[in-house]
Design a protein around this motif. Structure first.
Motif, PDB file in Angstrom:
ATOM      1  N   VAL A   1       1.102  -1.199  -0.090  1.00 22.49           N
ATOM      2  CA  VAL A   1       0.080   0.035   0.083  1.00 22.49           C
ATOM      3  C   VAL A   1       1.015   1.281   0.119  1.00 22.49           C
ATOM      4  O   VAL A   1       1.845   1.345   0.932  1.00 22.49           O
ATOM      5  N   ARG A   2       0.604   2.154  -1.041  1.00 18.15           N
ATOM      6  CA  ARG A   2       1.247   3.346  -0.766  1.00 18.15           C
ATOM      7  C   ARG A   2       0.789   4.269   0.241  1.00 18.15           C
ATOM      8  O   ARG A   2      -0.240   4.348   0.626  1.00 18.15           O
ATOM      9  N   ILE A   3       1.767   4.837   1.074  1.00 17.72           N
ATOM     10  CA  ILE A   3       1.459   5.562   2.157  1.00 17.72           C
ATOM     11  C   ILE A   3       2.086   7.196   2.233  1.00 17.72           C
ATOM     12  O   ILE A   3       3.149   7.357   1.582  1.00 17.72           O
ATOM     13  N   VAL A   4       1.049   8.101   2.224  1.00 17.77           N
ATOM     14  CA  VAL A   4       1.386   9.478   2.011  1.00 17.77           C
ATOM     15  C   VAL A   4       1.355  10.268   3.433  1.00 17.77           C
ATOM     16  O   VAL A   4       0.090  10.110   4.164  1.00 17.77           O
ATOM     17  N   GLY A   5       2.134  11.076   3.935  1.00 18.22           N
ATOM     18  CA  GLY A   5       2.401  11.667   5.102  1.00 18.22           C
ATOM     19  C   GLY A   5       1.715  12.961   4.985  1.00 18.22           C
ATOM     20  O   GLY A   5       2.158  13.792   3.920  1.00 18.22           O
ATOM     21  N   ALA A   6       1.042  13.505   5.938  1.00 15.21           N
ATOM     22  CA  ALA A   6       0.735  14.965   6.040  1.00 15.21           C
ATOM     23  C   ALA A   6       1.383  15.549   7.104  1.00 15.21           C
ATOM     24  O   ALA A   6       1.311  15.254   8.347  1.00 15.21           O
ATOM     25  N   THR A   7       1.612  16.889   6.923  1.00 14.78           N
ATOM     26  CA  THR A   7       2.144  17.524   8.083  1.00 14.78           C
ATOM     27  C   THR A   7       1.267  17.759   9.050  1.00 14.78           C
ATOM     28  O   THR A   7      -0.171  18.099   8.420  1.00 14.78           O
ATOM     29  N   LEU A   8       1.492  18.089  10.376  1.00 17.08           N
ATOM     30  CA  LEU A   8       0.740  18.578  11.346  1.00 17.08           C
ATOM     31  C   LEU A   8       0.371  19.826  11.337  1.00 17.08           C
ATOM     32  O   LEU A   8       1.315  20.756  11.456  1.00 17.08           O
ATOM     33  N   PRO A   9      -1.154  20.331  11.297  1.00 16.10           N
ATOM     34  CA  PRO A   9      -1.377  21.842  11.139  1.00 16.10           C
ATOM     35  C   PRO A   9      -1.101  22.415  12.405  1.00 16.10           C
ATOM     36  O   PRO A   9      -1.073  21.688  13.572  1.00 16.10           O
ATOM     37  N   PRO A  10      -0.871  23.620  12.378  1.00 14.73           N
ATOM     38  CA  PRO A  10      -0.761  24.690  13.681  1.00 14.73           C
ATOM     39  C   PRO A  10      -1.808  24.416  14.476  1.00 14.73           C
ATOM     40  O   PRO A  10      -3.050  24.386  14.114  1.00 14.73           O
ATOM     41  N   TYR A  11      -1.356  24.810  15.784  1.00 13.41           N
ATOM     42  CA  TYR A  11      -2.772  24.786  16.836  1.00 13.41           C
ATOM     43  C   TYR A  11      -2.505  25.710  17.947  1.00 13.41           C
ATOM     44  O   TYR A  11      -2.984  25.747  19.023  1.00 13.41           O
ATOM     45  N   ARG A  12      -1.507  26.774  17.685  1.00 14.72           N
ATOM     46  CA  ARG A  12      -1.382  27.615  18.515  1.00 14.72           C
ATOM     47  C   ARG A  12      -2.735  28.513  18.852  1.00 14.72           C
ATOM     48  O   ARG A  12      -3.298  29.145  17.996  1.00 14.72           O
ATOM     49  N   GLY A  13      -2.825  28.876  20.168  1.00 17.56           N
ATOM     50  CA  GLY A  13      -4.160  29.363  20.279  1.00 17.56           C
ATOM     51  C   GLY A  13      -5.077  28.512  21.006  1.00 17.56           C
ATOM     52  O   GLY A  13      -6.212  28.734  21.705  1.00 17.56           O
ATOM     53  N   ALA A  14      -4.891  27.180  20.690  1.00 18.40           N
ATOM     54  CA  ALA A  14      -5.885  26.016  21.197  1.00 18.40           C
ATOM     55  C   ALA A  14      -5.524  26.009  22.547  1.00 18.40           C
ATOM     56  O   ALA A  14      -4.482  26.152  23.279  1.00 18.40           O
ATOM     57  N   ALA A  15      -6.484  25.011  23.423  1.00 18.39           N
ATOM     58  CA  ALA A  15      -6.204  25.133  24.939  1.00 18.39           C
ATOM     59  C   ALA A  15      -5.057  24.106  24.992  1.00 18.39           C
ATOM     60  O   ALA A  15      -4.507  24.406  26.366  1.00 18.39           O
ATOM     61  N   GLY A  16      -4.744  23.262  24.367  1.00 18.55           N
ATOM     62  CA  GLY A  16      -3.562  22.310  24.540  1.00 18.55           C
ATOM     63  C   GLY A  16      -2.164  22.686  24.252  1.00 18.55           C
ATOM     64  O   GLY A  16      -1.555  21.637  24.296  1.00 18.55           O
ATOM     65  N   TRP A  17      -1.922  23.981  23.575  1.00 15.36           N
ATOM     66  CA  TRP A  17      -0.931  24.406  22.982  1.00 15.36           C
ATOM     67  C   TRP A  17       0.038  24.899  24.034  1.00 15.36           C
ATOM     68  O   TRP A  17      -0.396  25.412  25.098  1.00 15.36           O
ATOM     69  N   THR A  18       1.399  24.318  23.910  1.00 15.95           N
ATOM     70  CA  THR A  18       2.559  24.712  24.842  1.00 15.95           C
ATOM     71  C   THR A  18       3.844  24.753  23.801  1.00 15.95           C
ATOM     72  O   THR A  18       3.679  24.478  22.730  1.00 15.95           O
ATOM     73  N   PRO A  19       4.481  25.718  24.400  1.00 13.23           N
ATOM     74  CA  PRO A  19       5.923  25.798  23.641  1.00 13.23           C
ATOM     75  C   PRO A  19       6.712  24.639  23.334  1.00 13.23           C
ATOM     76  O   PRO A  19       7.278  24.606  22.139  1.00 13.23           O
ATOM     77  N   ALA A  20       6.600  23.728  24.419  1.00  8.56           N
ATOM     78  CA  ALA A  20       7.357  22.520  24.132  1.00  8.56           C
ATOM     79  C   ALA A  20       6.597  21.649  22.964  1.00  8.56           C
ATOM     80  O   ALA A  20       7.236  21.021  22.196  1.00  8.56           O
ATOM     81  N   GLY A  21       5.384  21.732  23.006  1.00 13.73           N
ATOM     82  CA  GLY A  21       4.597  20.790  22.095  1.00 13.73           C
ATOM     83  C   GLY A  21       4.552  21.431  20.741  1.00 13.73           C
ATOM     84  O   GLY A  21       4.774  20.719  19.611  1.00 13.73           O
ATOM     85  N   GLU A  22       4.837  22.520  20.523  1.00 18.41           N
ATOM     86  CA  GLU A  22       4.955  23.417  19.237  1.00 18.41           C
ATOM     87  C   GLU A  22       6.593  22.984  18.784  1.00 18.41           C
ATOM     88  O   GLU A  22       6.709  22.532  17.551  1.00 18.41           O
ATOM     89  N   ALA A  23       7.403  22.756  19.552  1.00 19.07           N
ATOM     90  CA  ALA A  23       8.675  22.285  19.192  1.00 19.07           C
ATOM     91  C   ALA A  23       8.632  20.949  18.790  1.00 19.07           C
ATOM     92  O   ALA A  23       9.236  20.739  17.668  1.00 19.07           O
ATOM     93  N   ILE A  24       7.944  20.183  19.229  1.00 21.30           N
ATOM     94  CA  ILE A  24       7.779  18.533  18.762  1.00 21.30           C
ATOM     95  C   ILE A  24       7.060  18.682  17.442  1.00 21.30           C
ATOM     96  O   ILE A  24       7.679  17.803  16.551  1.00 21.30           O
ATOM     97  N   ARG A  25       5.989  19.462  17.346  1.00 18.26           N
ATOM     98  CA  ARG A  25       5.248  19.386  16.164  1.00 18.26           C
ATOM     99  C   ARG A  25       6.260  19.926  14.933  1.00 18.26           C
ATOM    100  O   ARG A  25       6.339  19.187  13.880  1.00 18.26           O
ATOM    101  N   GLY A  26       7.105  20.719  15.147  1.00 17.02           N
ATOM    102  CA  GLY A  26       8.225  21.385  14.277  1.00 17.02           C
ATOM    103  C   GLY A  26       9.111  20.234  13.744  1.00 17.02           C
ATOM    104  O   GLY A  26       9.388  19.828  12.720  1.00 17.02           O
ATOM    105  N   ARG A  27       9.573  19.339  14.619  1.00 21.63           N
ATOM    106  CA  ARG A  27      10.469  18.633  14.417  1.00 21.63           C
ATOM    107  C   ARG A  27       9.721  17.339  13.703  1.00 21.63           C
ATOM    108  O   ARG A  27      10.414  16.830  12.911  1.00 21.63           O
ATOM    109  N   VAL A  28       8.604  17.105  14.237  1.00 25.34           N
ATOM    110  CA  VAL A  28       7.935  15.762  13.370  1.00 25.34           C
ATOM    111  C   VAL A  28       7.558  16.196  12.003  1.00 25.34           C
ATOM    112  O   VAL A  28       7.870  15.574  10.977  1.00 25.34           O
ATOM    113  N   ASN A  29       7.213  17.610  11.736  1.00 27.05           N
ATOM    114  CA  ASN A  29       6.829  17.900  10.470  1.00 27.05           C
ATOM    115  C   ASN A  29       8.152  18.018   9.468  1.00 27.05           C
ATOM    116  O   ASN A  29       8.116  17.646   8.351  1.00 27.05           O
TER     117      ASN A  29
END
Length: 422
Positions: free
Chosen positions: A336-364
């Motif tokens: 099966v062909r598998i296509v990855g999608a980058t994680l959209p931003p969520y700054r301003g959401a209740a669960g946002w943290t600077p540390a989480g944003e850094a993880i999102r950036g590295r994963v993307n």
């Protein structure tokens, strides 16, 4: 040198033992080749904090009417029902299917009785599923079908899909063969809706269709924030684009709201790693999967109702990347062909943290540059074209996390259709 980061224990659960035997595949029945026309991932019954459902109470002497939109047509149709999370056998007294006439009404000349091994009733074992016999019912892509289930006895808590963004209807007594909507006066308000026991709809016809595209992820794939009964989630809009481009790949939505990649969530179903084989690789004739998952693993929230509360140490980028690699291995094992999608931003959401944003950036960064996925779709840029780190105003529902219909349109339009084809 720092010590290696821990690996999630579910990583080994996702890899299938071996590629399936095409001759023994469940989507081959006699000379018919079955295509997935619609699906939804099933979940264990639970109380949803956001809206009422009928999952915990189940059904007793009630008819349940549910509407679905097909992404593949044909001359015959059959359905799949699931009792995956039932602790006792499920007794289905009767079932029917037909073209939707609006809300809970069915076009009378299209109503068909569904049978199971020749019988109008069936018993589905605990943790089991049932596939109906084929019925002749011509369909086209984007047709709406109505499926009605009647349960005479008590079902107990119901295997279901929590967030359908589609209204379900209930009637007291047996009305499963009545085209009129008169008896179906009971709905859940606000009507975010759920699907119960229904796992899939398949079609077959004289001409084979291209392989299916499965969209896999969390609430952004599931469609929270879309229009109720409006069919404007990003997978719906992707299906419309494929049809308009004369590339009629069925699009099967395998999203679950609040779903995590690495761990089970009380309100978000089994971990993505644990359910990937069932919800993606075992779909009829799947050719490509588009993966968008991980933001719920990253979020840290004090609200248990959000489905993202996590008392354990925060997830690391390495753990998420290893989880994505496990999905890739599993898909490639099945061809099966598998296509990855980058994680959209969520700054301003209740669960946002600077540390989480850094993880999102590295994963993307890894998704975009590693070459591990067969192709990449940049949903982060589609929702944040100016690179602000926030979803653009006018593209989310107000929570800075979930797209609105315009946001889902931007996501669907961002997909290069060629990357979905093998």
């Amino acid at each position: 040198m720092s010590s290696p980061e821990p690996r999630p224990s579910l990583l080994t659960h996702v890899v299938p033992a071996a590629p399936p035997d095409p001759e023994a595949a469940p989507w081959v029945f006699g000379s018919a080749l079955w295509h997935g026309a619609w699906t939804t991932p099933v979940m264990r019954p639970s109380a949803a904090p956001w809206f009422e459902t009928w999952a915990e109470q189940g059904f007793t002497n009630q008819s349940l009417r549910q509407n679905v939109r097909l992404h593949a047509g044909g001359t015959q149709v059959r359905i799949r029902l699931s009792n995956a999370y039932g602790h006792t056998p499920l007794h289905l007294t009767g079932a029917s299917i037909g073209h939707t006439a609006g809300a809970a009404a069915v076009q009378p000349n299209t109503m068909r009785t569904l049978r199971f091994a020749g019988s109008s009733s069936t018993t589905i074992p605990a943790n089991g599923r049932a596939v109906s016999d084929p019925v002749t019912l011509p369909t086209e892509p984007l047709d709406d079908l109505t499926i009605t289930l009647y349960f005479k006895g008590a079902t107990g808590p119901a295997t279901y899909h929590q967030l359908s963004m589609t209204t379900a209807y209930r009637a007291e007594g047996d009305h499963h063969r009545e085209p009129a909507a008169t008896a179906y006066t009971d709905t859940v308000q606000p009507a975010y809706g759920s699907w119960y026991y229904l796992e899939g709809v398949e079609t077959t016809g004289p001409h084979p269709l291209p392989h299916a595209v499965v969209t896999f992820g969390d609430s952004i794939t599931d469609g929270f924030g879309a229009t109720i009964d409006g069919h404007d989630r990003y997978p719906d809009l992707l299906a419309e684009r494929l049809l308009s481009a004369a590339r009629p790949h069925p699009v099967l939505n395998a999203g679950i709201g609040s779903n995590k990649l690495l761990t089970d969530a009380p309100l978000g179903g089994d971990a993505g790693l644990a359910r990937f084989t069932r919800d993606v690789l075992d779909q009829p004739r799947v050719g490509t999967v588009l993966v968008l998952i991980g933001i719920n693993d990253i979020q840290q929230s004090d609200d248990p109702a959000s489905g993202t509360a996590n008392p354990t140490p925060p997830v690391t980028a390495r753990q998420l990347i290893d989880g994505h690699r496990a999905l890739i291995r599993a898909a490639h094992t099945r061809g099966v062909r598998i296509v990855g999608a980058t994680l959209p931003p969520y700054r301003g959401a209740a669960g946002w943290t600077p540390a989480g944003e850094a993880i999102r950036g590295r994963v993307n960064q890894w998704i975009s540059t590693s070459g591990a996925y067969d192709a990449v779709v940049d949903f982060a840029r589609a929702l944040d074209p100016d690179g602000t780190g926030r979803i653009r105003e006018g593209l989310h529902i107000g929570d800075h996390l979930h797209p609105n219909p315009a946001g889902y349109r931007a996501m669907a339009d961002a997909i290069d259709l060629a990357v979905l084809e093998q």
